[in-house]
Scaffold this motif. Structure first.
Motif, PDB file in Angstrom:
ATOM      1  N   GLN A  44       0.806  -1.334  -0.060  1.00 39.62           N
ATOM      2  CA  GLN A  44       0.087   0.024  -0.051  1.00 39.62           C
ATOM      3  C   GLN A  44       0.823   1.229   0.075  1.00 39.62           C
ATOM      4  OE1 GLN A  44      -2.332  -0.575   3.363  1.00 39.62           O
ATOM      5  NE2 GLN A  44      -3.545  -1.861   2.365  1.00 39.62           N
ATOM      6  N   GLY A  45       2.114   1.227   0.393  1.00 43.88           N
ATOM      7  CA  GLY A  45       2.954   2.331   0.420  1.00 43.88           C
ATOM      8  C   GLY A  45       3.719   2.138   1.662  1.00 43.88           C
ATOM      9  N   THR A  46       4.636   3.304   1.732  1.00 44.90           N
ATOM     10  CA  THR A  46       5.529   3.418   3.079  1.00 44.90           C
ATOM     11  C   THR A  46       5.273   4.654   3.852  1.00 44.90           C
ATOM     12  OG1 THR A  46       7.886   2.812   3.575  1.00 44.90           O
ATOM     13  CG2 THR A  46       7.327   4.472   1.742  1.00 44.90           C
ATOM     14  N   LEU A  47       5.791   4.599   5.009  1.00 45.94           N
ATOM     15  CA  LEU A  47       5.713   5.641   6.063  1.00 45.94           C
ATOM     16  C   LEU A  47       6.973   6.608   5.819  1.00 45.94           C
ATOM     17  CD1 LEU A  47       4.226   4.205   9.106  1.00 45.94           C
ATOM     18  CD2 LEU A  47       3.003   5.331   7.292  1.00 45.94           C
ATOM     19  N   LEU A  48       6.800   7.831   5.703  1.00 42.74           N
ATOM     20  CA  LEU A  48       7.831   8.919   5.981  1.00 42.74           C
ATOM     21  C   LEU A  48       7.255   9.570   6.901  1.00 42.74           C
ATOM     22  CD1 LEU A  48       8.117  10.098   2.132  1.00 42.74           C
ATOM     23  CD2 LEU A  48       9.267   8.065   3.136  1.00 42.74           C
ATOM     24  N   TYR A  49       8.347  10.357   7.845  1.00 41.55           N
ATOM     25  CA  TYR A  49       8.009  11.124   8.852  1.00 41.55           C
ATOM     26  C   TYR A  49       8.644  12.482   8.640  1.00 41.55           C
ATOM     27  CZ  TYR A  49       6.815   6.993  11.385  1.00 41.55           C
ATOM     28  OH  TYR A  49       6.034   5.893  11.947  1.00 41.55           O
ATOM     29  N   PHE A  50       7.228  13.353   8.797  1.00 50.28           N
ATOM     30  CA  PHE A  50       7.710  14.760   8.612  1.00 50.28           C
ATOM     31  C   PHE A  50       7.468  15.450   9.950  1.00 50.28           C
ATOM     32  CE2 PHE A  50       7.100  13.271   4.124  1.00 50.28           C
ATOM     33  CZ  PHE A  50       8.217  13.930   3.703  1.00 50.28           C
ATOM     34  N   ILE A  51       7.567  16.728  10.061  1.00 49.44           N
ATOM     35  CA  ILE A  51       7.559  17.516  11.444  1.00 49.44           C
ATOM     36  C   ILE A  51       6.210  18.356  11.189  1.00 49.44           C
ATOM     37  CG2 ILE A  51       8.319  19.404  12.714  1.00 49.44           C
ATOM     38  CD1 ILE A  51      11.152  18.754  11.570  1.00 49.44           C
ATOM     39  N   SER A  52       5.412  18.293  12.248  1.00 50.47           N
ATOM     40  CA  SER A  52       4.056  18.839  12.317  1.00 50.47           C
ATOM     41  C   SER A  52       4.140  20.430  12.407  1.00 50.47           C
ATOM     42  CB  SER A  52       3.317  18.164  13.132  1.00 50.47           C
ATOM     43  OG  SER A  52       1.855  19.371  13.282  1.00 50.47           O
ATOM     44  N   SER A  53       3.630  21.259  11.802  1.00 48.66           N
ATOM     45  CA  SER A  53       3.946  22.905  12.144  1.00 48.66           C
ATOM     46  C   SER A  53       2.704  23.121  13.311  1.00 48.66           C
ATOM     47  CB  SER A  53       3.700  23.558  10.879  1.00 48.66           C
ATOM     48  OG  SER A  53       2.311  23.567   9.939  1.00 48.66           O
ATOM     49  N   SER A  54       1.754  22.391  13.324  1.00 45.08           N
ATOM     50  CA  SER A  54       0.692  22.682  14.251  1.00 45.08           C
ATOM     51  C   SER A  54       0.838  22.129  15.644  1.00 45.08           C
ATOM     52  CB  SER A  54      -0.669  22.041  13.924  1.00 45.08           C
ATOM     53  OG  SER A  54      -0.619  20.732  13.837  1.00 45.08           O
ATOM     54  N   SER A  55       1.829  21.267  15.791  1.00 41.73           N
ATOM     55  CA  SER A  55       2.410  20.841  17.175  1.00 41.73           C
ATOM     56  C   SER A  55       3.999  20.823  17.115  1.00 41.73           C
ATOM     57  CB  SER A  55       1.907  19.402  17.534  1.00 41.73           C
ATOM     58  OG  SER A  55       0.461  19.413  17.358  1.00 41.73           O
ATOM     59  N   PRO A  56       4.676  21.749  17.254  1.00 44.29           N
ATOM     60  CA  PRO A  56       5.951  21.718  17.119  1.00 44.29           C
ATOM     61  C   PRO A  56       6.818  20.790  17.763  1.00 44.29           C
ATOM     62  CG  PRO A  56       5.313  24.088  17.462  1.00 44.29           C
ATOM     63  CD  PRO A  56       3.801  23.026  17.520  1.00 44.29           C
ATOM     64  N   GLY A  57       7.912  20.271  17.364  1.00 42.93           N
ATOM     65  CA  GLY A  57       8.637  19.005  17.874  1.00 42.93           C
ATOM     66  C   GLY A  57       7.786  17.801  17.716  1.00 42.93           C
ATOM     67  N   THR A  58       6.699  17.591  16.787  1.00 47.92           N
ATOM     68  CA  THR A  58       6.078  16.463  16.629  1.00 47.92           C
ATOM     69  C   THR A  58       6.291  15.778  15.344  1.00 47.92           C
ATOM     70  OG1 THR A  58       4.343  17.166  18.396  1.00 47.92           O
ATOM     71  CG2 THR A  58       4.009  15.112  17.092  1.00 47.92           C
ATOM     72  N   LEU A  59       6.576  14.553  15.262  1.00 49.23           N
ATOM     73  CA  LEU A  59       6.650  13.903  13.809  1.00 49.23           C
ATOM     74  C   LEU A  59       5.529  13.397  13.665  1.00 49.23           C
ATOM     75  CD1 LEU A  59      10.277  12.166  13.778  1.00 49.23           C
ATOM     76  CD2 LEU A  59       9.412  14.564  12.867  1.00 49.23           C
ATOM     77  N   LEU A  60       4.984  13.376  12.371  1.00 50.00           N
ATOM     78  CA  LEU A  60       3.956  12.660  11.963  1.00 50.00           C
ATOM     79  C   LEU A  60       4.049  11.863  10.856  1.00 50.00           C
ATOM     80  CD1 LEU A  60       1.223  15.657  12.067  1.00 50.00           C
ATOM     81  CD2 LEU A  60       1.477  13.775  13.557  1.00 50.00           C
ATOM     82  N   PRO A  61       3.662  10.627  10.795  1.00 54.65           N
ATOM     83  CA  PRO A  61       3.660   9.882   9.440  1.00 54.65           C
ATOM     84  C   PRO A  61       2.886  10.115   8.365  1.00 54.65           C
ATOM     85  CG  PRO A  61       2.415   8.493  11.148  1.00 54.65           C
ATOM     86  CD  PRO A  61       2.944   9.976  11.807  1.00 54.65           C
ATOM     87  N   VAL A  62       3.568   9.948   7.215  1.00 48.27           N
ATOM     88  CA  VAL A  62       2.498  10.184   5.960  1.00 48.27           C
ATOM     89  C   VAL A  62       2.828   9.012   4.955  1.00 48.27           C
ATOM     90  CG1 VAL A  62       2.755  11.316   4.002  1.00 48.27           C
ATOM     91  CG2 VAL A  62       3.185  12.733   6.198  1.00 48.27           C
ATOM     92  N   SER A 136      19.392  18.383  13.617  1.00 47.37           N
ATOM     93  CA  SER A 136      18.771  18.625  14.941  1.00 47.37           C
ATOM     94  C   SER A 136      18.293  17.189  15.241  1.00 47.37           C
ATOM     95  CB  SER A 136      17.566  19.457  14.475  1.00 47.37           C
ATOM     96  OG  SER A 136      16.484  18.851  13.647  1.00 47.37           O
ATOM     97  N   GLY A 137      17.699  17.106  16.638  1.00 53.55           N
ATOM     98  CA  GLY A 137      17.310  15.975  16.873  1.00 53.55           C
ATOM     99  C   GLY A 137      15.929  15.310  16.152  1.00 53.55           C
ATOM    100  N   LEU A 138      15.156  16.291  15.870  1.00 51.47           N
ATOM    101  CA  LEU A 138      13.682  15.979  15.058  1.00 51.47           C
ATOM    102  C   LEU A 138      14.367  15.595  13.619  1.00 51.47           C
ATOM    103  CD1 LEU A 138      11.368  18.939  15.669  1.00 51.47           C
ATOM    104  CD2 LEU A 138      11.213  16.475  15.913  1.00 51.47           C
ATOM    105  N   ALA A 139      15.447  16.225  12.927  1.00 54.13           N
ATOM    106  CA  ALA A 139      16.053  15.642  11.576  1.00 54.13           C
ATOM    107  C   ALA A 139      16.467  14.270  11.828  1.00 54.13           C
ATOM    108  CB  ALA A 139      16.884  16.359  10.935  1.00 54.13           C
ATOM    109  N   GLN A 140      16.961  13.912  12.829  1.00 53.26           N
ATOM    110  CA  GLN A 140      17.625  12.566  13.141  1.00 53.26           C
ATOM    111  C   GLN A 140      16.621  11.680  13.352  1.00 53.26           C
ATOM    112  OE1 GLN A 140      20.522  12.781  16.421  1.00 53.26           O
ATOM    113  NE2 GLN A 140      21.955  14.069  15.456  1.00 53.26           N
ATOM    114  N   GLN A 141      15.456  12.098  13.961  1.00 54.49           N
ATOM    115  CA  GLN A 141      14.404  11.097  14.137  1.00 54.49           C
ATOM    116  C   GLN A 141      13.571  10.994  12.689  1.00 54.49           C
ATOM    117  OE1 GLN A 141      12.971   9.139  16.899  1.00 54.49           O
ATOM    118  NE2 GLN A 141      15.008   9.349  17.459  1.00 54.49           N
ATOM    119  N   GLN A 142      13.462  12.092  11.940  1.00 52.19           N
ATOM    120  CA  GLN A 142      12.801  11.648  10.796  1.00 52.19           C
ATOM    121  C   GLN A 142      13.453  10.532  10.063  1.00 52.19           C
ATOM    122  OE1 GLN A 142      12.866  16.147   9.556  1.00 52.19           O
ATOM    123  NE2 GLN A 142      11.370  15.078   8.053  1.00 52.19           N
ATOM    124  N   LEU A 143      14.828  10.618   9.849  1.00 50.81           N
ATOM    125  CA  LEU A 143      15.755   9.549   9.204  1.00 50.81           C
ATOM    126  C   LEU A 143      15.571   8.113   9.991  1.00 50.81           C
ATOM    127  CD1 LEU A 143      18.890  11.436   8.638  1.00 50.81           C
ATOM    128  CD2 LEU A 143      17.533  10.816   7.019  1.00 50.81           C
TER     129      LEU A 143
END
Length: 175
Positions: A44-62, A136-143
């Motif tokens: 069906q697809g794969t998950l990529l993780y991006f940063i939510s601008s509505s909840s700073p510091g939160t990663l959301l799967p896409v 940044s910690g968020l960029a590392q967590q995205q990866l």
């Protein structure tokens, strides 16, 4: 008059105590709770993780189709034989216009140079031709989160990021 006040006071407490006519009952079982697939299978697809601008510091799967053209990244880069290679290349391409309109951002640079993903005894090794310690910690967590949720057999595996300035990890996805 005193009796009337006493009667009103007594009724004030008596009425709520009588309830509304609903009798108490035991818990009634009606079935299992609802479940939702938030991490679809690779078909069906794969998950990529991006940063939510509505909840700073939160990663959301896409959920992203793996055959979607990659924006801003040449298709010849990356270890596309690895299950996590192509999704990581897409992650460096950033959010699509629709994803940006939904408020998703990234802290990863638009380019990554070379990229390879290898399964090791200790987990997943992601090698990049960019400095990783300065991300940044968020960029590392995205990866990290994208790597372990992109076809790696164990989504709880530890991930090590290796770049031109050393290594980060092994660490786990915190999402």
């Amino acid at each position: 008059m005193r009796r009337l006040r006493a009667l009103v006071a007594l009724m004030t407490f008596a009425l709520p105590a009588t309830g509304c006519g609903i009798r108490a009952s035991d818990v009634v079982e009606v079935g299992d709770p609802a479940t939702v697939d938030v991490a679809p299978g690779s078909r069906q697809g794969t998950l990529l993780y991006f940063i939510s601008s509505s909840s700073p510091g939160t990663l959301l799967p896409v959920v992203r189709q793996t055959d979607v053209p990659m924006q801003g990244v040449s298709s010849g880069t990356g270890d596309l034989k690895s299950p996590a290679g192509k999704p990581l290349v897409q992650l460096f391409g950033g959010p699509t216009r629709a994803e940006m309109n939904a408020g998703l951002t990234t802290e990863l640079p638009q380019t990554h140079g070379g990229l390879s993903v290898t399964m090791t005894r200790s987990g997943v090794l992601v090698r990049l031709d960019i400095p990783v310690a300065g991300l940044s910690g968020l960029a590392q967590q995205q990866l990290i989160c994208t790597a372990v949720h992109s076809g790696v057999p164990d989504p709880g595996a530890a991930v090590t990021l290796s770049g031109t300035d050393g290594s980060v990890g092994p660490t786990h996805c915190t999402v």
